[in-house]
Scaffold this active site. Sequence first.
Site, short mmCIF file in Angstrom:
data_model
loop_
_atom_site.label_atom_id
_atom_site.label_comp_id
_atom_site.label_asym_id
_atom_site.label_seq_id
_atom_site.Cartn_x
_atom_site.Cartn_y
_atom_site.Cartn_z
N PRO A 35 69.54 -14.62 -2.04
CA PRO A 35 70.42 -15.73 -2.45
C PRO A 35 71.17 -16.34 -1.27
CG PRO A 35 70.72 -13.83 -3.91
CD PRO A 35 69.89 -13.37 -2.74
N GLU B 196 71.73 -4.68 -5.14
CA GLU B 196 72.64 -5.69 -4.58
C GLU B 196 72.06 -6.37 -3.35
OE1 GLU B 196 75.60 -6.82 -5.95
OE2 GLU B 196 74.76 -5.65 -7.59
#
Length: 263
Positions: A90, A117
């Site tokens: 991201p 994560e």
Amino acid sequence: MRRYTCITLFPDLIASFGDTGIVRRARVAGLIELATVNPRTFADDARGTVDDAPYGGGPGMVMMARPLRLAIAAARARQPGPSHVVYLSPQGTPLTEATLPQLAQHEHLVLLCGRYEGIDERVVDADVDSEWSIGDFVLSGGEVPAMAVIDALTRRLEGALGDERSAVEDSFANGLLDHPHYTRPEIIDGMPVPPVLMSGNHAAIARWRRQQALGRTWRRRPDLLAQLELTAADRTLLEEYRAGAQNDSHDADNQAKIDGSNR
Ligand code: 9D3
């Protein structure tokens, strides 16, 4: 021959993707090769541990550097020439039709797919050549983005599409959204095909399609239209489109929904 090697904890996902549609055909035609390396095979305990708690605390887990780096090394070792290591994340540069050519240059792409994560940043520092996102929405990992990259790159290869015209006529290749499409039957629940498409007048059809492409881009993606230098003929087509009130009912609906949710 282009090679795409995905570093992934879910190799089955990539395998089924590689067995479908244009990507399958490109593989069978010898245009591309798809491979996977599972970092779990490089875990150093019997349980196959590849994640650990984050330094500094906080929720979730982080993918450990060692299994990932060994997997990347294994992916490189299978390629005689140089490899370009991509990390899908991201935090990456947004992938677009304009940035995609940067990835199309490389014979071998190693696509690093994160889960949890994310990955230990030292892998990025030591082994990653470029970092890319496919847009500002949250996914569960990098596999879907990796498949998006492979799909977009494969369909650009000469001979990958059945109809060679499709690639050049694709949405975004000319900076515009596509015009609407229709096929049989001629009437569905009282909705006819636009008469111009039944006219056999090829110049009129081309003009209508261009006008629809311009009009839809103006309504839906003004950001794309702003990038373009329109010809006088295109500007005329767009003016005519704007004057027609019945155009693009989908967008009237969508706009009403957006307005409603902002109220
Ligand atoms: C809920 C976790 N988020 C905390 C703020 C961060 C986060 C970590 C990992 C969010 C997503 C992911 C997994 N996503 C990807 O690996 C990913 C991705 C994406 O989620 N969106 C757009 N492009 C990409 S490329 C890789």
